[in-house]
Scaffold this active site. Structure first.
Site: not given
Ligand code: ZN
Length: 196
Positions: A45, A50, A105-106, A147-148, A151
């Site tokens: 995701g 991000q 998480c990226l 999760h996304e 953000h």
């Molecule tokens: Zn994340």
């Protein structure tokens, strides 16, 4: 084009993101670039904050989980269709017993922690063609979407950990903000020392 992923500590990750309109400039290119960026980092995701944009846009591709033989048939079927773009999303219902899953998480490389989230959600959003969708998800699909979705609300999974756990992670998180980590995709660090 691969875009740099914004690291923990950047204020853009803390903004409540804004809705966009179908006239948003070069949306197709943005989506293409975000998918490329997500796949390059082996993410499931990616949310617009991000990559530095405080807009209500995220995408998921959880189709890889559909191969997981530990999941039941219904779950696997749901995951097969889980390559999606969510624009101006709003989670309108959360339901079911919270369950734990080890998340990463990226924007927070190398840290994985157990996070509790509700089992199922109902979400309203625009797809990439700006057509309104209302859908219900559960299990892993609901997990990835939540999760996304966090953000675009300015929330990170580390916010959901216990105060003790957060305190233990403080040093590692500060190092991520400073860029003192090894990561094999392009990132932008808020507290990196500027080199002239
Ligand atoms: Zn994340």
């Amino acid at each position: 084009m691969i875009l740099p992923i914004v690291a923990f500590g950047d204020p853009v990750l803390r903004k409540v993101a804004e809705d966009i309109t179908p006239e948003y400039p070069k949306l197709d290119t943005l989506l293409e670039n975000m998918f490329e960026t997500m796949y390059n980092a082996y993410g499931v995701g990616l949310a617009a904050p991000q990559i530095g944009l405080p807009i209500r846009l995220f995408m998921v591709d959880a189709t890889g989980f559909a191969e997981d033989e530990e999941l039941d048939e219904a779950q696997r079927k749901q995951l097969q269709g889980m390559k999606k773009v969510f624009i101006n999303a709003k989670i309108v219902e959360r339901d079911g017993e919270p369950w734990v899953f080890n998340e990463g998480c990226l924007s927070i490389p190398d840290i994985r922690e157990d996070v509790f989230r509700p089992e199922s959600i109902k979400i309203e959003y625009m797809d990439e063609n700006f057509e309104k969708q209302v859908e219900e998800y559960d299990g892993l699909a609901a997990r990835v979407i939540q999760h996304e979705y966090d953000h675009i609300e300015g929330i990170l999974f580390t916010d959901k950990l216990s105060p003790l756990k957060r305190r233990l992670l403080k040093g590692r998180l500060a190092n991520i903000s400073r860029g003192r980590i090894k990561v094999d995709y392009k990132m932008r660090f808020p507290d990196a020392k500027k080199i002239r």
